[in-house]
Design a protein around this motif. Structure first.
Motif, PDB file in Angstrom:
ATOM      1  N   VAL A  51      -1.755  14.112  26.841  1.00 22.46           N
ATOM      2  CA  VAL A  51      -2.340  13.024  26.056  1.00 22.46           C
ATOM      3  C   VAL A  51      -2.139  13.291  24.571  1.00 22.46           C
ATOM      4  O   VAL A  51      -1.736  12.419  23.815  1.00 22.46           O
ATOM      5  N   THR A  52      -2.392  14.523  24.157  1.00 26.75           N
ATOM      6  CA  THR A  52      -2.221  14.864  22.752  1.00 26.75           C
ATOM      7  C   THR A  52      -0.769  14.696  22.319  1.00 26.75           C
ATOM      8  O   THR A  52      -0.480  14.191  21.248  1.00 26.75           O
ATOM      9  N   ASP A  53       0.127  15.062  23.208  1.00 25.71           N
ATOM     10  CA  ASP A  53       1.546  14.995  22.858  1.00 25.71           C
ATOM     11  C   ASP A  53       2.024  13.568  22.576  1.00 25.71           C
ATOM     12  O   ASP A  53       2.916  13.366  21.773  1.00 25.71           O
ATOM     13  N   VAL A  54       1.443  12.600  23.289  1.00 24.92           N
ATOM     14  CA  VAL A  54       1.959  11.240  23.148  1.00 24.92           C
ATOM     15  C   VAL A  54       1.200  10.415  22.118  1.00 24.92           C
ATOM     16  O   VAL A  54       1.503   9.263  21.918  1.00 24.92           O
ATOM     17  N   ARG A  55       0.214  11.008  21.474  1.00 25.41           N
ATOM     18  CA  ARG A  55      -0.482  10.262  20.425  1.00 25.41           C
ATOM     19  C   ARG A  55       0.495   9.828  19.341  1.00 25.41           C
ATOM     20  O   ARG A  55       1.188  10.674  18.771  1.00 25.41           O
ATOM     21  N   PRO A  56       0.517   8.551  19.019  1.00 22.22           N
ATOM     22  CA  PRO A  56       1.401   8.138  17.924  1.00 22.22           C
ATOM     23  C   PRO A  56       0.890   8.658  16.580  1.00 22.22           C
ATOM     24  O   PRO A  56      -0.320   8.759  16.367  1.00 22.22           O
ATOM     25  N   LEU A  57       1.811   8.999  15.715  1.00 19.38           N
ATOM     26  CA  LEU A  57       1.463   9.420  14.358  1.00 19.38           C
ATOM     27  C   LEU A  57       1.847   8.290  13.406  1.00 19.38           C
ATOM     28  O   LEU A  57       3.024   7.925  13.297  1.00 19.38           O
ATOM     29  N   ILE A  58       0.846   7.746  12.762  1.00 16.67           N
ATOM     30  CA  ILE A  58       1.059   6.588  11.895  1.00 16.67           C
ATOM     31  C   ILE A  58       0.765   6.970  10.452  1.00 16.67           C
ATOM     32  O   ILE A  58      -0.306   7.522  10.159  1.00 16.67           O
ATOM     33  N   VAL A  59       1.706   6.694   9.572  1.00 11.86           N
ATOM     34  CA  VAL A  59       1.476   6.915   8.142  1.00 11.86           C
ATOM     35  C   VAL A  59       1.000   5.609   7.521  1.00 11.86           C
ATOM     36  O   VAL A  59       1.660   4.574   7.648  1.00 11.86           O
ATOM     37  N   ILE A  60      -0.178   5.662   6.904  1.00 10.91           N
ATOM     38  CA  ILE A  60      -0.727   4.515   6.182  1.00 10.91           C
ATOM     39  C   ILE A  60      -0.558   4.774   4.688  1.00 10.91           C
ATOM     40  O   ILE A  60      -0.970   5.819   4.182  1.00 10.91           O
ATOM     41  N   ASP A  61       0.034   3.800   4.020  1.00 12.37           N
ATOM     42  CA  ASP A  61       0.343   3.941   2.597  1.00 12.37           C
ATOM     43  C   ASP A  61      -0.456   2.941   1.767  1.00 12.37           C
ATOM     44  O   ASP A  61      -0.067   1.775   1.677  1.00 12.37           O
ATOM     45  N   PRO A  62      -1.574   3.385   1.162  1.00 13.51           N
ATOM     46  CA  PRO A  62      -2.240   2.485   0.204  1.00 13.51           C
ATOM     47  C   PRO A  62      -1.287   2.258  -0.969  1.00 13.51           C
ATOM     48  O   PRO A  62      -0.925   3.200  -1.669  1.00 13.51           O
ATOM     49  N   GLY A  63      -0.877   1.014  -1.166  1.00 13.78           N
ATOM     50  CA  GLY A  63       0.281   0.711  -2.013  1.00 13.78           C
ATOM     51  C   GLY A  63       0.166   1.077  -3.483  1.00 13.78           C
ATOM     52  O   GLY A  63       1.180   1.196  -4.166  1.00 13.78           O
ATOM     53  N   HIS A  64      -1.048   1.231  -3.993  1.00 16.31           N
ATOM     54  CA  HIS A  64      -1.230   1.508  -5.425  1.00 16.31           C
ATOM     55  C   HIS A  64      -2.375   2.487  -5.645  1.00 16.31           C
ATOM     56  O   HIS A  64      -3.202   2.685  -4.765  1.00 16.31           O
ATOM     57  N   GLY A  65      -2.385   3.063  -6.849  1.00 14.72           N
ATOM     58  CA  GLY A  65      -3.455   3.993  -7.189  1.00 14.72           C
ATOM     59  C   GLY A  65      -3.167   4.708  -8.489  1.00 14.72           C
ATOM     60  O   GLY A  65      -2.058   4.616  -9.033  1.00 14.72           O
ATOM     61  N   GLY A  66      -4.168   5.418  -9.009  1.00 13.63           N
ATOM     62  CA  GLY A  66      -3.994   6.171 -10.246  1.00 13.63           C
ATOM     63  C   GLY A  66      -3.723   5.256 -11.425  1.00 13.63           C
ATOM     64  O   GLY A  66      -4.428   4.276 -11.636  1.00 13.63           O
ATOM     65  N   ILE A  67      -2.651   5.562 -12.161  1.00 11.42           N
ATOM     66  CA  ILE A  67      -2.350   4.762 -13.354  1.00 11.42           C
ATOM     67  C   ILE A  67      -1.802   3.388 -12.994  1.00 11.42           C
ATOM     68  O   ILE A  67      -1.615   2.546 -13.851  1.00 11.42           O
ATOM     69  N   ASP A  68      -1.544   3.171 -11.713  1.00  4.88           N
ATOM     70  CA  ASP A  68      -0.982   1.901 -11.241  1.00  4.88           C
ATOM     71  C   ASP A  68      -1.990   1.179 -10.357  1.00  4.88           C
ATOM     72  O   ASP A  68      -2.071   1.443  -9.166  1.00  4.88           O
ATOM     73  N   PRO A  69      -2.805   0.282 -10.948  1.00  3.78           N
ATOM     74  CA  PRO A  69      -3.823  -0.420 -10.146  1.00  3.78           C
ATOM     75  C   PRO A  69      -3.245  -1.572  -9.340  1.00  3.78           C
ATOM     76  O   PRO A  69      -3.971  -2.238  -8.614  1.00  3.78           O
ATOM     77  N   GLY A  70      -1.928  -1.833  -9.488  1.00  7.26           N
ATOM     78  CA  GLY A  70      -1.319  -2.969  -8.803  1.00  7.26           C
ATOM     79  C   GLY A  70      -1.628  -4.271  -9.523  1.00  7.26           C
ATOM     80  O   GLY A  70      -1.952  -4.271 -10.715  1.00  7.26           O
ATOM     81  N   ALA A  71      -1.559  -5.350  -8.774  1.00  7.37           N
ATOM     82  CA  ALA A  71      -1.762  -6.667  -9.376  1.00  7.37           C
ATOM     83  C   ALA A  71      -3.230  -6.866  -9.743  1.00  7.37           C
ATOM     84  O   ALA A  71      -4.117  -6.261  -9.168  1.00  7.37           O
ATOM     85  N   VAL A  72      -3.449  -7.736 -10.759  1.00 11.08           N
ATOM     86  CA  VAL A  72      -4.804  -8.095 -11.171  1.00 11.08           C
ATOM     87  C   VAL A  72      -4.935  -9.613 -11.060  1.00 11.08           C
ATOM     88  O   VAL A  72      -4.039 -10.354 -11.472  1.00 11.08           O
ATOM     89  N   GLY A  73      -6.040 -10.039 -10.478  1.00 10.53           N
ATOM     90  CA  GLY A  73      -6.188 -11.465 -10.197  1.00 10.53           C
ATOM     91  C   GLY A  73      -7.465 -12.068 -10.719  1.00 10.53           C
ATOM     92  O   GLY A  73      -7.959 -11.693 -11.793  1.00 10.53           O
ATOM     93  N   ILE A  74      -8.005 -12.975  -9.939  1.00  9.94           N
ATOM     94  CA  ILE A  74      -9.178 -13.761 -10.335  1.00  9.94           C
ATOM     95  C   ILE A  74     -10.388 -12.849 -10.534  1.00  9.94           C
ATOM     96  O   ILE A  74     -10.641 -11.954  -9.735  1.00  9.94           O
ATOM     97  N   ASN A  75     -11.107 -13.069 -11.629  1.00  8.22           N
ATOM     98  CA  ASN A  75     -12.265 -12.243 -11.996  1.00  8.22           C
ATOM     99  C   ASN A  75     -11.908 -10.766 -12.131  1.00  8.22           C
ATOM    100  O   ASN A  75     -12.733  -9.887 -11.868  1.00  8.22           O
ATOM    101  N   GLY A  76     -10.650 -10.513 -12.522  1.00  8.25           N
ATOM    102  CA  GLY A  76     -10.225  -9.131 -12.745  1.00  8.25           C
ATOM    103  C   GLY A  76     -10.058  -8.323 -11.471  1.00  8.25           C
ATOM    104  O   GLY A  76      -9.940  -7.092 -11.532  1.00  8.25           O
ATOM    105  N   LEU A  77     -10.028  -8.989 -10.334  1.00  8.02           N
ATOM    106  CA  LEU A  77      -9.879  -8.280  -9.058  1.00  8.02           C
ATOM    107  C   LEU A  77      -8.545  -7.536  -9.022  1.00  8.02           C
ATOM    108  O   LEU A  77      -7.483  -8.134  -9.172  1.00  8.02           O
ATOM    109  N   GLN A  78      -8.624  -6.201  -8.852  1.00  9.47           N
ATOM    110  CA  GLN A  78      -7.419  -5.376  -8.831  1.00  9.47           C
ATOM    111  C   GLN A  78      -6.959  -5.129  -7.405  1.00  9.47           C
ATOM    112  O   GLN A  78      -7.772  -4.919  -6.505  1.00  9.47           O
ATOM    113  N   GLU A  79      -5.648  -5.081  -7.244  1.00  8.41           N
ATOM    114  CA  GLU A  79      -5.067  -4.808  -5.924  1.00  8.41           C
ATOM    115  C   GLU A  79      -5.616  -3.510  -5.327  1.00  8.41           C
ATOM    116  O   GLU A  79      -5.964  -3.459  -4.147  1.00  8.41           O
ATOM    117  N   ILE A  80      -5.723  -2.473  -6.161  1.00  6.80           N
ATOM    118  CA  ILE A  80      -6.206  -1.183  -5.668  1.00  6.80           C
ATOM    119  C   ILE A  80      -7.615  -1.298  -5.076  1.00  6.80           C
ATOM    120  O   ILE A  80      -7.935  -0.652  -4.071  1.00  6.80           O
TER     121      ILE A  80
END
Ligand code: ZN
Length: 178
Positions: free
Chosen positions: A15-44
């Motif tokens: 069972v352990t051997d067949v567990r899928p390994l998934i990489v999740i990438d939060p697209g932005h962070g740090g000095i890069d907050p990503g897009a900024v929208g309505i009411n200053g809502l940041q992508e990050i």
């Protein structure tokens, strides 16, 4: 966590051997907050809590998950790909929120991207799941030459979970419960 995995590997090695390994990438962070929208809502602000919640849910369903960043730090594109390759991930998912001109609050909805055909089925599944769960507008599954899609060797997708500039999406995306 490591101890738990070791115990499980003794009792349930296959069972352990067949567990899928998934990489999740939060697209932005740090000095890069990503897009900024309505009411200053940041992508990050949108994508980081989602990435952590997705990680939790995947782990609850028996997947192993590696985050490209565990906290709000700056991370270039190439190291994300290198991480996914180094851990030999079965799947790579980059999580983003979309943006367009502040003059286009009428543009709303979910998009999921793939580049190689190996990512298409996953992209369609993620897109359908998001639409069913949220009732947001469907902007479709699309192919695009994003760095993290072109350079990863496993099935890879990039999800745009809605528009921080969208009059419909922004209030939803700014609500942690949503
Ligand atoms: Zn983004």
């Amino acid at each position: 966590e490591l101890i738990t995995e070791r115990i499980e590997s003794i009792t349930l090695p296959n069972v352990t051997d067949v567990r899928p390994l998934i990489v999740i990438d939060p697209g932005h962070g740090g000095i890069d907050p990503g897009a900024v929208g309505i009411n200053g809502l940041q992508e990050i602000q949108v994508i980081f809590p989602i990435s952590l919640r997705v990680t939790e849910l995947l782990q609850q369903h028996g997947a192993n998950v590696v985050l490209t960043r565990q906290d709000n730090r700056t991370l270039d594109l190439a190291p994300r790909v290198q991480l996914a390759e180094r851990v030999d991930a079965d799947m790579f998912v980059s999580i983003h929120a979309n943006a367009i001109s502040m003059a286009r609050p009428d543009v709303n909805g979910v998009e999921t991207y793939y580049y190689y055909s190996s990512g298409r089925e996953v992209a369609e599944f993620i897109q359908d799941s998001l639409l069913q769960a949220t009732g947001m507008r469907d902007r479709g599954v699309k192919s695009a030459r994003f760095h993290v899609l072109v350079n990863t060797s496993m099935p890879s997708t990039l999800v745009e979970v809605g528009f921080v500039t969208g009059a419909e999406d922004a209030p939803l995306l700014s609500d942690p419960l949503f």
